[in-house]
Design an enzyme around this catalytic site. Structure first.
Site, short mmCIF file in Angstrom:
data_model
loop_
_atom_site.label_atom_id
_atom_site.label_comp_id
_atom_site.label_asym_id
_atom_site.label_seq_id
_atom_site.Cartn_x
_atom_site.Cartn_y
_atom_site.Cartn_z
CB SER A 230 -0.75 -0.14 1.20
OG SER A 230 -1.73 1.22 0.74
CE1 TYR B 93 -4.22 -1.78 4.81
CE2 TYR B 93 -3.69 0.53 4.50
CZ TYR B 93 -3.89 -0.89 3.70
OH TYR B 93 -4.24 -1.34 2.44
#
Length: 355
Positions: A152, A177
């Site tokens: 990501s 995350y």
């Protein structure tokens, strides 16, 4: 306008092994997810491979949308088979690997979302870390030609330099995350070096389009506007995002899948790429464009009400991908403008929700 990709005149930055999908089984985790479902569909439409889709169908958002995506794939049976399973379930996944013997694995299953990780950290450790570790272990014991996995853009954290480059340090995540995604890259590199598993990580920037995730900004904005509610725009609208249309992203993934990295100087057949649009758009332009598309489809009948708010914890000011390596190695060049992509989303939204 169709996206255009240059597939022949590559200038490779490293050695790669070409992979044929003929008579292969490809395993895609997160197959009921946004990117995963589109990827499965593209593989089934354009290759002769058998595709096994895995997903545990969490209720992070409305599962009816996930079921809709799977129904889109059901017509491809028997070349497509869906298995409901948690990638962290070692026994279930080992049975799958032993029986299906996938040649290529694409791991897109993950607990997504930055803000959700603040309130529900356990879900991220379970799926993003234990789940990915399980996939790596099974690729070790049931050798595959190529493992492609989702990282990501969030790994760049508070990085001030733009555009974001894979050469930049990514040691300061600002959310759990992001930390789990950086951990995925470290895990993958270790397994690539120790067990010679060809691994390619893709740092996704903001992906959008029809059947997308309802927790994404464009979808949340639309839902609120339909209800006549004000939309919240963080950092007073002074934010930029590298929006990339889903079809462009999927083409990039498929091209990456077809070429596995050879061993680098450190002995690891491993590579990480940014995958984004390389053209950040301002949040206010994004909102105005979405608003125009929704008005044109008759989904809303009046301009959006906007509530300007300060930056939220875990957010970053700008995401901007340097995709030079992906362009050079795979001819990746997305060409879907934001206005076209959001128009397609609006048309889908109108049909799906019958607005």
């Amino acid at each position: 306008m169709q996206a255009v990709y240059f597939l022949n005149a590559f200038c490779y930055s490293g050695l790669m092994k070409a992979i044929s999908f003929d008579n292969k089984t490809i395993l895609v985790t997160g197959a009921a997810g946004f990117i995963g479902s589109y990827l499965c569909k593209r593989l089934l439409e354009t290759t002769s491979a058998t595709v096994i889709g895995v997903d545990c169908i969490t209720d992070y958002y409305d599962i009816s949308l996930k079921e809709e995506r799977l129904s889109m794939l059901s017509s491809f049976a028997p070349r497509f088979a869906f298995v409901k399973a948690d990638i962290a379930d070692r026994a279930a996944m080992e049975t799958l690997f032993a029986e299906k013997k996938p040649g290529v694995v694409v791991n897109l299953a993950a607990q997504a979302g930055v803000r959700y990780s603040i309130d529900n950290p356990d879900a991220y450790i379970h799926s993003n870390m234990l789940g990915f570790y399980t996939i790596l272990e099974l690729c070790r014991h049931y050798p595959v030609e190529h493992l492609v996995y989702a990282s990501s853009s969030s790994v760049y954290g508070t990085n001030k330099k733009v555009p974001y480059s894979t050469e930049d340090k990514v040691d300061n995540p600002v959310s759990l995350y992001a930390a789990t995604k950086k951990s995925n890259e470290l895990f993958a590199h270790a397994y690539a070096k120790l067990y010679k598993i060809p691994c390619t990580g893709l740092r996704f920037f903001t992906v959008y389009g029809p059947m997308g995730r309802p927790d994404m900004a464009y979808f949340k904005f639309t839902n609120k506007l339909v209800k006549g509610e004000a939309i919240q725009i963080y950092n007073m609208g002074d934010m930029k995002r590298d929006f990339t249309y889903i079809d462009d992203i999927v083409t990039g993934i498929v091209n990456v899948m077809k070429r596995a990295p050879e061993e680098t100087e450190d002995g690891a057949p491993y590579k990480v790429y940014n995958i984004g649009n390389n053209k950040p758009e301002s949040l206010m332009y994004f909102v105005e464009t979405l608003e125009a598309c929704l008005l044109k489809e008759g989904i809303i009948t009046s301009p959006a009400k906007k509530e300007l708010l300060p930056m939220q914890p875990g957010d970053v000011y700008q995401t901007y991908a340097d995709v030079t390596d992906l362009q050079n190695d795979f001819g990746f060049k997305p060409a879907t403008p934001l206005s076209e992509g959001l128009a397609k989303f609006a048309a889908w939204y109108k049909g799906y929700y019958k607005k």
